[in-house]
Design an enzyme around this catalytic site. Sequence first.
Site, short mmCIF file in Angstrom:
data_model
loop_
_atom_site.label_atom_id
_atom_site.label_comp_id
_atom_site.label_asym_id
_atom_site.label_seq_id
_atom_site.Cartn_x
_atom_site.Cartn_y
_atom_site.Cartn_z
N TYR A 11 49.57 43.69 40.96
CA TYR A 11 49.14 42.99 40.48
C TYR A 11 49.38 41.64 41.44
O TYR A 11 48.18 41.24 42.23
CB TYR A 11 48.51 42.89 38.92
CG TYR A 11 47.70 41.75 38.88
CD1 TYR A 11 47.04 42.47 38.04
CD2 TYR A 11 48.11 40.52 38.33
CE1 TYR A 11 45.77 41.33 37.82
CE2 TYR A 11 47.30 39.35 38.22
CZ TYR A 11 45.84 40.57 37.43
OH TYR A 11 44.76 39.81 37.02
N SER A 50 43.31 35.62 40.23
CA SER A 50 43.88 34.68 39.44
C SER A 50 45.07 33.91 39.62
O SER A 50 45.56 33.80 41.09
CB SER A 50 45.25 35.93 39.59
OG SER A 50 46.30 36.03 38.70
#
Length: 276
Positions: A185, A172
């Site tokens: 995350y 990501s």
Amino acid sequence: MLFILDLLLMLIHLTASILSAVINTVIRPRLKCIEGELCLITGAGGVLGRLFALEFAKEGAHLVLWDCNTAANEQTAALARELGVQVHVYTVDLSQRHSIYHTADRVRQEAGQVSILVNNAGVVAGRRLLECPDELLERTLLVNCHALFWMTKAFLPQMKSSNHGHIITVASALGLFSTACVEDYCASKFGAVGFHESLTHELHAENLNGIKTTLVCPYIVDTGMFEGCEIRQELRSLIPPLEPLYTVQQSMQAILSEQQMICIPRLMYIPFLTRA
């Protein structure tokens, strides 16, 4: 002194990878054929996983689909089979390494040798740090980061024996820079980026040039995963969430051209180049 030299070499290699990625976005490279290859995709029941499965099936790759949601995984399998490829479906909890190793043994016996590994599965707690139960924090790190080690340990030996394979890490842009309220995350994706870069260096050091790696770093994708998460306002106003199909199609272009890294959109290369 040796540490400084090693660091400089690493930075040169990473910069070269970025330049290669930028060039590949301008000059269309030759795409490799993956027809008949066996491709394993984790998180295949989710939005991105399903799209990856269908894109690989369109290229003629046979599929091994892993997900913790049996029903969603079977739906993906049904769609992929309509494209004429063989599909093997497994229900796996990626937070449990013994489940990964056990299922990997089954895959080798029942489906054959995996030559393309797409580490796509990901989760997020979506809560402020002090409001988030430890169990959810641990699960994010286990699925998003630790599972990369276990998956690679399970399938890399066969790739090394034939010097042939491709490992894709769907990380990501939040593994390149951070934002509030998704500490779990961001930490897991920073770990994923570090793992992938180190793995790539190891394969180069061992002269295993037949095993390719691709790091995929998309900005937030509109899958509903981040619903309720507080993302930086300046980011939301500057870059809207990405469309899932666009994200996967851009990723496939990078994978099939054996590009080492892709940031989606291209603006995400900036935090990568300036992280220091």
